[in-house]
Design an enzyme around this catalytic site. Structure first.
Site, PDB file in Angstrom:
ATOM      1  N   TYR A   5       0.955  -1.080   0.013  1.00 26.48           N
ATOM      2  CA  TYR A   5       0.196  -0.057   0.029  1.00 26.48           C
ATOM      3  C   TYR A   5       0.955   1.297   0.053  1.00 26.48           C
ATOM      4  O   TYR A   5       1.871   1.309  -0.214  1.00 26.48           O
ATOM      5  CB  TYR A   5      -1.004  -0.208   1.169  1.00 26.48           C
ATOM      6  CG  TYR A   5      -2.068   0.892   1.316  1.00 26.48           C
ATOM      7  CD1 TYR A   5      -2.974   0.696   0.300  1.00 26.48           C
ATOM      8  CD2 TYR A   5      -2.356   1.575   2.312  1.00 26.48           C
ATOM      9  CE1 TYR A   5      -4.286   1.665   0.549  1.00 26.48           C
ATOM     10  CE2 TYR A   5      -3.143   2.397   2.493  1.00 26.48           C
ATOM     11  CZ  TYR A   5      -4.329   2.416   1.679  1.00 26.48           C
ATOM     12  OH  TYR A   5      -5.415   3.252   1.444  1.00 26.48           O
ATOM     13  N   ARG A  43      -6.344  10.162 -10.975  1.00 27.13           N
ATOM     14  CA  ARG A  43      -5.838  11.055  -9.664  1.00 27.13           C
ATOM     15  C   ARG A  43      -5.446  10.000  -8.787  1.00 27.13           C
ATOM     16  O   ARG A  43      -5.875   9.491  -7.977  1.00 27.13           O
ATOM     17  CB  ARG A  43      -6.639  11.965  -9.122  1.00 27.13           C
ATOM     18  CG  ARG A  43      -6.344  12.864  -8.207  1.00 27.13           C
ATOM     19  CD  ARG A  43      -5.493  12.181  -6.654  1.00 27.13           C
ATOM     20  NE  ARG A  43      -6.774  12.210  -5.812  1.00 27.13           N
ATOM     21  CZ  ARG A  43      -7.079  11.036  -4.920  1.00 27.13           C
ATOM     22  NH1 ARG A  43      -5.935  10.018  -5.122  1.00 27.13           N
ATOM     23  NH2 ARG A  43      -7.714  10.928  -3.874  1.00 27.13           N
ATOM     24  N   LYS A  65      -5.907  -2.005  -2.701  1.00 27.22           N
ATOM     25  CA  LYS A  65      -7.129  -1.690  -1.829  1.00 27.22           C
ATOM     26  C   LYS A  65      -7.977  -3.194  -1.632  1.00 27.22           C
ATOM     27  O   LYS A  65      -8.337  -3.348  -0.232  1.00 27.22           O
ATOM     28  CB  LYS A  65      -7.986  -0.724  -2.414  1.00 27.22           C
ATOM     29  CG  LYS A  65      -7.389   0.685  -2.498  1.00 27.22           C
ATOM     30  CD  LYS A  65      -7.839   1.407  -1.388  1.00 27.22           C
ATOM     31  CE  LYS A  65      -7.189   2.618  -1.665  1.00 27.22           C
ATOM     32  NZ  LYS A  65      -7.210   3.627  -0.361  1.00 27.22           N
ATOM     33  N   GLU A 125     -12.288   4.875  -6.745  1.00 27.62           N
ATOM     34  CA  GLU A 125     -10.949   4.946  -6.121  1.00 27.62           C
ATOM     35  C   GLU A 125     -10.245   5.909  -7.073  1.00 27.62           C
ATOM     36  O   GLU A 125      -9.999   5.391  -8.182  1.00 27.62           O
ATOM     37  CB  GLU A 125     -10.478   3.792  -5.695  1.00 27.62           C
ATOM     38  CG  GLU A 125      -9.186   3.785  -4.960  1.00 27.62           C
ATOM     39  CD  GLU A 125      -9.265   4.132  -3.623  1.00 27.62           C
ATOM     40  OE1 GLU A 125     -10.143   3.531  -2.833  1.00 27.62           O
ATOM     41  OE2 GLU A 125      -8.887   5.064  -3.117  1.00 27.62           O
ATOM     42  N   ASP A 126      -9.673   6.956  -6.810  1.00 29.70           N
ATOM     43  CA  ASP A 126      -8.596   7.819  -7.071  1.00 29.70           C
ATOM     44  C   ASP A 126      -9.159   8.157  -8.722  1.00 29.70           C
ATOM     45  O   ASP A 126      -8.417   8.188  -9.768  1.00 29.70           O
ATOM     46  CB  ASP A 126      -7.358   6.961  -7.570  1.00 29.70           C
ATOM     47  CG  ASP A 126      -6.580   6.760  -5.869  1.00 29.70           C
ATOM     48  OD1 ASP A 126      -7.424   7.497  -4.895  1.00 29.70           O
ATOM     49  OD2 ASP A 126      -5.419   6.534  -5.836  1.00 29.70           O
ATOM     50  N   ASP A 175     -14.096   6.123  -1.685  1.00 28.48           N
ATOM     51  CA  ASP A 175     -13.067   6.020  -0.645  1.00 28.48           C
ATOM     52  C   ASP A 175     -12.269   7.635  -0.642  1.00 28.48           C
ATOM     53  O   ASP A 175     -12.101   7.948   0.685  1.00 28.48           O
ATOM     54  CB  ASP A 175     -12.042   5.131  -1.195  1.00 28.48           C
ATOM     55  CG  ASP A 175     -11.197   4.615  -0.248  1.00 28.48           C
ATOM     56  OD1 ASP A 175     -11.966   4.544   1.135  1.00 28.48           O
ATOM     57  OD2 ASP A 175     -10.051   4.363  -0.333  1.00 28.48           O
ATOM     58  N   ASP A 176     -12.206   8.171  -1.557  1.00 26.12           N
ATOM     59  CA  ASP A 176     -11.109   9.595  -1.504  1.00 26.12           C
ATOM     60  C   ASP A 176     -12.164  10.486  -0.855  1.00 26.12           C
ATOM     61  O   ASP A 176     -11.673  11.533  -0.163  1.00 26.12           O
ATOM     62  CB  ASP A 176     -10.802   9.726  -2.915  1.00 26.12           C
ATOM     63  CG  ASP A 176      -9.982   8.625  -3.479  1.00 26.12           C
ATOM     64  OD1 ASP A 176      -9.107   8.319  -2.741  1.00 26.12           O
ATOM     65  OD2 ASP A 176     -10.373   8.199  -4.304  1.00 26.12           O
ATOM     66  N   ASN A 208      -0.778  11.504   0.200  1.00 24.30           N
ATOM     67  CA  ASN A 208      -0.096  10.470  -0.290  1.00 24.30           C
ATOM     68  C   ASN A 208       0.911  10.628  -1.494  1.00 24.30           C
ATOM     69  O   ASN A 208       0.128  11.227  -2.330  1.00 24.30           O
ATOM     70  CB  ASN A 208      -0.857   9.284  -0.091  1.00 24.30           C
ATOM     71  CG  ASN A 208      -1.573   9.054   1.275  1.00 24.30           C
ATOM     72  OD1 ASN A 208      -0.772   9.005   2.318  1.00 24.30           O
ATOM     73  ND2 ASN A 208      -2.843   8.735   1.092  1.00 24.30           N
TER      74      ASN A 208
HETATM   75  N1  LIG Z   1      -4.740   9.747   3.758  1.00 27.30           N
HETATM   76  C1  LIG Z   1      -6.119   9.425   3.202  1.00 27.30           C
HETATM   77  O1  LIG Z   1      -6.724   8.200   3.482  1.00 27.30           O
HETATM   78  C2  LIG Z   1      -6.071   9.965   1.766  1.00 27.30           C
HETATM   79  C3  LIG Z   1      -5.347  10.783   1.287  1.00 27.30           C
HETATM   80  N2  LIG Z   1      -5.787  11.519   0.059  1.00 27.30           N
HETATM   81  C4  LIG Z   1      -4.622  12.452  -0.550  1.00 27.30           C
HETATM   82  O2  LIG Z   1      -5.091  13.699  -0.691  1.00 27.30           O
HETATM   83  C5  LIG Z   1      -4.401  14.400  -1.687  1.00 27.30           C
HETATM   84  C6  LIG Z   1      -5.623  15.201  -2.329  1.00 27.30           C
HETATM   85  O3  LIG Z   1      -6.428  14.172  -2.892  1.00 27.30           O
HETATM   86  P1  LIG Z   1      -7.742  14.690  -3.587  1.00 27.30           P
HETATM   87  O4  LIG Z   1      -8.544  15.439  -2.675  1.00 27.30           O
HETATM   88  O5  LIG Z   1      -8.556  13.612  -3.981  1.00 27.30           O
HETATM   89  O6  LIG Z   1      -7.280  15.769  -4.699  1.00 27.30           O
HETATM   90  P2  LIG Z   1      -8.140  16.738  -5.617  1.00 27.30           P
HETATM   91  O7  LIG Z   1      -7.170  16.948  -6.595  1.00 27.30           O
HETATM   92  O8  LIG Z   1      -9.306  16.492  -5.485  1.00 27.30           O
HETATM   93  O9  LIG Z   1      -7.763  18.049  -4.825  1.00 27.30           O
HETATM   94  C7  LIG Z   1      -6.328  18.750  -4.441  1.00 27.30           C
HETATM   95  C8  LIG Z   1      -6.736  19.971  -3.973  1.00 27.30           C
HETATM   96  O10 LIG Z   1      -5.391  20.531  -3.543  1.00 27.30           O
HETATM   97  C9  LIG Z   1      -5.399  21.994  -4.018  1.00 27.30           C
HETATM   98  N3  LIG Z   1      -3.907  22.306  -4.394  1.00 27.30           N
HETATM   99  C10 LIG Z   1      -3.281  21.672  -5.129  1.00 27.30           C
HETATM  100  N4  LIG Z   1      -1.973  22.251  -5.214  1.00 27.30           N
HETATM  101  C11 LIG Z   1      -1.940  23.213  -4.146  1.00 27.30           C
HETATM  102  C12 LIG Z   1      -1.341  24.055  -3.828  1.00 27.30           C
HETATM  103  N5  LIG Z   1       0.113  24.142  -4.305  1.00 27.30           N
HETATM  104  N6  LIG Z   1      -1.615  24.607  -2.725  1.00 27.30           N
HETATM  105  C13 LIG Z   1      -2.826  24.889  -2.369  1.00 27.30           C
HETATM  106  N7  LIG Z   1      -3.606  23.934  -2.746  1.00 27.30           N
HETATM  107  C14 LIG Z   1      -3.253  23.103  -3.647  1.00 27.30           C
HETATM  108  C15 LIG Z   1      -6.176  21.798  -5.308  1.00 27.30           C
HETATM  109  O11 LIG Z   1      -6.495  23.185  -5.533  1.00 27.30           O
HETATM  110  P3  LIG Z   1      -7.405  23.693  -6.858  1.00 27.30           P
HETATM  111  O12 LIG Z   1      -8.905  23.209  -6.273  1.00 27.30           O
HETATM  112  O13 LIG Z   1      -7.305  24.919  -6.868  1.00 27.30           O
HETATM  113  O14 LIG Z   1      -7.008  23.007  -8.040  1.00 27.30           O
HETATM  114  C16 LIG Z   1      -7.372  21.069  -4.834  1.00 27.30           C
HETATM  115  O15 LIG Z   1      -8.427  21.699  -4.240  1.00 27.30           O
HETATM  116  C17 LIG Z   1      -3.786  13.436  -2.426  1.00 27.30           C
HETATM  117  O16 LIG Z   1      -2.357  13.264  -2.219  1.00 27.30           O
HETATM  118  C18 LIG Z   1      -4.114  11.995  -1.904  1.00 27.30           C
HETATM  119  O17 LIG Z   1      -3.262  10.914  -1.977  1.00 27.30           O
HETATM  120  C19 LIG Z   1      -6.808  11.158  -0.687  1.00 27.30           C
HETATM  121  C20 LIG Z   1      -7.595  10.238  -0.229  1.00 27.30           C
HETATM  122  C21 LIG Z   1      -7.229   9.567   0.974  1.00 27.30           C
HETATM  123  C1  LIG Z   2      -5.146   6.770   0.594  1.00 28.20           C
HETATM  124  C2  LIG Z   2      -6.086   7.121  -0.558  1.00 28.20           C
HETATM  125  O1  LIG Z   2      -7.080   6.520  -1.086  1.00 28.20           O
HETATM  126  C3  LIG Z   2      -5.388   7.978  -1.502  1.00 28.20           C
HETATM  127  O2  LIG Z   2      -4.190   8.616  -1.191  1.00 28.20           O
HETATM  128  O3  LIG Z   2      -5.939   8.435  -2.522  1.00 28.20           O
HETATM  129 MG   LIG Z   3      -7.536   6.752  -2.972  1.00 29.89          MG
END
Ligand SMILES: NC(=O)C1=CN([C@@H]2O[C@H](COP(=O)(O)OP(=O)(O)OC[C@H]3O[C@@H](n4cnc5c(N)ncnc54)[C@H](OP(=O)(O)O)[C@@H]3O)[C@@H](O)[C@H]2O)C=CC1
Ligand SMILES: CC(=O)C(=O)O
Ligand SMILES: [Mg+2]
Length: 496
Positions: A44, A97, A115, A187-188, A210-211, A352
């Protein structure tokens, strides 16, 4: 384990353990369950991220089912090619993503495969009932398109009607093949598709993103546990997110829902506690017209701030959460400023893999002078600061989706409901004990994950029965022993 440990490179460990999954599935699960803390970072995050980046080059055997644009009109036949007829959980991606690594196209298959390995190892869902799927609609990753080892369609991503039609054909074919009760985990997907797909199919299918939802539950669970250290209630806090996408707004909505349930205030009022920063700065009302719909609920009246540091100074949050997918964004100045307002600064760097984490555990503890309550999406080793050793929590949806999935299957629930998600978060938080908090942990140790998943499954199933969404009737007298008895265990049978 001797063989796996003999590799120094995590990717080599990944290749070794995935080939074990292919060669001897029962042994794979036995090893994974018995050494979960050691092997989780291999199967993972973070290693699965590197594996997806290099998936074509390290490809040995296919895992999972690929459905490409070329199969339009024949998706039902594709599903029929899968050798297992009894499928209970599907994890599906289109690879746009992958973690915080962006568009990896078809090479994102490592994620559904990983997963689902966790669904089995951590949640006890039988491996034969798990189906990893990648929908190949092309990729906009130019490096991959030029890579001779790329395993997917060599074209840019299709969008619009063609994309929607393929996804719709897929969703209908799944229901036709496996019935109403198959759990489909998105997912993603990139956020422009993720929210849309969830909204479109949650009324007709048993779907879970999941996200958006899994991350929300794990974050809420970790926050409820952290309150045992900070004191006060959720409503007493001010939350600032870096990242306003699936994870950030998903968590924001779940926190607001919990505040609203706890205090009786409206969701609208509860959301006022939550502030987002995206790539353009603080999300405020004056930006509303140009904001994506999922950010709009959090666009409050305030002057704009162009970056995180100025937002921290202006909002003075008590909880800081990173969901940006961009590493090193919680700088020393950000953390020192944030910690200067808070006796117990709560810092969740959830992006991540490790390279994209907003800060490291060491940075969080050092820059807050050992006061931070820290969790991260990918694992960090314990940190010793001024003679005290802190064990960082891993705020990852891996704590959640196996238990939620198991709870849904145990109860035969036909739809996911927000109250089932809240029940999962509360169950996770309730499993954090004082001895964990004393070490700095706001999540229970992964070592006990099967018990944790069983308890989450019970909480989810109980709620499904209460809501009238369960179809497994009559309700088992003892849900916990029933849930545990249904968990796959990789035991070797006695042969005579
Ligand atoms: N720990 C966990 O269980 C999980 C972790 N994650 C992690 O969260 C992260 C984001 O995923 P997700 O929400 O799906 O992605 P999205 O693409 O949906 O969202 C990313 C967000 O970050 C913003 N962003 C990007 N670059 C910057 C920057 N330099 N400064 C400020 N804001 C920024 C984007 O802005 P804008 O909208 O303006 O483009 C957007 O709002 C990933 O790394 C993923 O691995 C996700 C799911 C689970
Ligand atoms: C953990 C997870 O689902 C992610 O980083 O997208
Ligand atoms: Mg994910």
């Amino acid at each position: 384990m001797h063989n796996i440990r003999s590799y120094a490179d995590p990717l080599q460990k990944y290749i070794a353990i995935m080939s074990l999954q292919e060669r001897n599935e029962r042994l794979f699960y036995k090893v994974l369950i018995d050494h979960v803390e050691e092997l989780l970072p291999v199967v993972y995050t973070p290693t699965v991220g590197e594996a997806c980046q290099k998936y074509g080059a390290i490809f040995q055997q296919p895992h999972g089912l690929y459905i490409s644009l070329k199969e339009r009109g024949k998706v039902l036949d594709c599903l029929k090619n899968w050798p297992e007829k009894f499928v209970q959980v599907i994890v599906v991606t289109d690879g746009e993503r992958i973690l915080g690594l962006g568009d990896l196209g078809c090479q994102g298959m490592g994620i559904p495969v990983g997963k689902l390995a966790l669904y089995t190892a951590l949640g006890g869902i039988r491996a034969s009932a798990c189906l990893p799927i990648t929908i190949d609609v092309g990729t906009n990753n130019e490096t991959l398109l030029k890579d001779p080892f790329y395993i997917g369609l060599r074209q840019h991503r299709t969008t619009g009607k063609e994309y929607d039609d393929l996804l719709h054909e897929f969703m209908c074919a799944v229901k036709q093949t496996y019935g109403e009760k198959v759990l489909i985990q998105f997912e993603d997907f990139a956020n422009h598709n993720a929210f849309k797909l969830l909204a479109k199919y949650q009324k007709t299918h048993l779907v879970f993103n999941d996200d958006i939802q899994g991350t929300a539950v794990v974050a809420l669970g970790g926050l409820l546990a952290a309150l045992k250290v900070t004191g006060g209630t959720l409503a007493d806090h001010t939350f600032l997110f870096l990242g306003a996408g699936e994870a950030g707004t998903g968590i924001g909505e779940m926190i607001a829902l919990e505040i609203s349930e706890q205090t009786g205030c409206s969701l609208e009022d509860a959301r006022k506690k939550i502030w987002l920063v995206d790539s353009k700065g603080l999300v405020v009302k004056s930006r509303r017209e140009t904001l994506q719909h999922f950010k709009q609920n959090f666009a409050h009246e305030h002057e704009g701030c162009k970056d995180l540091l100025s937002a921290v100074k202006a909002i003075k949050p008590t909880i800081l959460i990173g969901t940006s997918g961009v590493g090193k964004t919680f700088t020393q100045e950000v953390i020192e400023t944030f910690a200067s307002y808070n006796e117990k600064p709560v810092i969740f760097a959830l992006s991540n893999p490790t390279s994209q984490s907003e800060c490291t555990a060491e940075q969080a503890y050092t820059w807050s002078k050992g006061r931070a309550i820290f969790a991260s999406g990918s694992p960090f080793d314990p940190v010793t600061y001024e003679g005290r050793t802190f064990v960082p929590g891993q705020g990852n949806n891996a704590y959640i989706f196996p238990g939620i999935g198991h709870g849904v299957l145990v109860s035969g629930a036909i739809r996911m409901h927000d109250d089932m998600l809240l029940a999962a978060a509360r169950s996770l938080a309730a499993q954090v004990e004082q001895e964990h908090l004393d070490q700095g942990l706001n999540y229970p140790p992964f070592q006990n994950i099967r018990k944790i998943s069983a308890n989450i499954a019970v909480a989810v199933a109980e709620k499904a029965y209460e809501l009238g969404l369960a179809t497994r009737l009559p309700k088992p007298a003892n849900l916990l022993s029933y849930a545990e008895s249904c968990m796959y265990s990789p035991a070797y049978r006695q042969y005579r």
